[in-house]
Design an enzyme around this catalytic site. Sequence first.
Site, short mmCIF file in Angstrom:
data_model
loop_
_atom_site.label_atom_id
_atom_site.label_comp_id
_atom_site.label_asym_id
_atom_site.label_seq_id
_atom_site.Cartn_x
_atom_site.Cartn_y
_atom_site.Cartn_z
N HIS A 90 0.85 -1.20 0.00
CA HIS A 90 0.00 0.00 0.00
C HIS A 90 0.88 1.24 0.00
CE1 HIS A 90 -2.35 3.15 2.32
NE2 HIS A 90 -3.06 2.97 1.23
N SER A 91 0.61 2.18 -0.91
CA SER A 91 1.25 3.49 -0.91
C SER A 91 2.78 3.34 -1.01
CB SER A 91 0.81 4.24 0.34
OG SER A 91 1.13 5.61 0.26
N TYR A 92 3.52 3.88 -0.04
CA TYR A 92 4.98 3.72 -0.01
C TYR A 92 5.37 2.24 -0.05
CZ TYR A 92 9.39 2.95 2.52
OH TYR A 92 10.62 2.49 2.93
#
Length: 248
Positions: A90-92
């Site tokens: 998720h994300s980073y």
Amino acid sequence: LGRRRGGFVGAGGVMATFVLVHGAWHGSWCWKRVRARLRAQGHEVFTPTLTGIGERSHLLDRAIDLETHIRDVEQLIRWEELTDVILCGHSYGGMVISGAADRLPERLRALVYIDAFVPEDGKAVFDYLLPERAATFRQQAAAQGDGWRLPPLPGAAFNLNAADLAWVDRQCTAQPLATFTQPLRLSRPVDELARVALILAGGYRTSSFRQFAATAEARGWPTAILPGGHDLMLDCPEDLTRALVAAI
């Protein structure tokens, strides 16, 4: 896998091993709703917390960088002797799973990027942000984090649902700046490491992640758009669970 808005068309009923990697400022705690749903279906689920964040925030140190977090996930997969893994970031966390996948491609079934960075070799997180946003992060680290820690963004910045705002703001912890500035090294594109799927947050208004939709379109990756803010695992855990299971 076929492609459609809102989920993936896949073969259901197949048990799988999921490794779910959180994004910046978060921790294993953010996966609890999705983790419970996947386990209730009989899947094996691991949700490592990256060094220096969440319940491991007592280990926060200026030496922690992207490489540290890649090693966290690599070592989990090796020591738990995992194979045929659905590795999700998720994300980073998209940066992290890409680095881990490059080292352990033989252990993977698929890579799933959940409103996440889908990086190329030699790129850092800041390379995918607007210059003014990266500059703001550097200023915040200088003013509030001794030049090397990034204070957490409030949940409202991610268009998080109102019911979870206070809880998420309590849970998030500082992120080492070097995790955003260190370039990722890959030996080959991510879709040569494993099958790739992309999940986007339809309700995240200031998203940095929609830029990867064009790459997914060009390379034929299955893509889902879910009706939640950036923290899809909190905003719409049921929808996200279905999309992850379909990625099997």
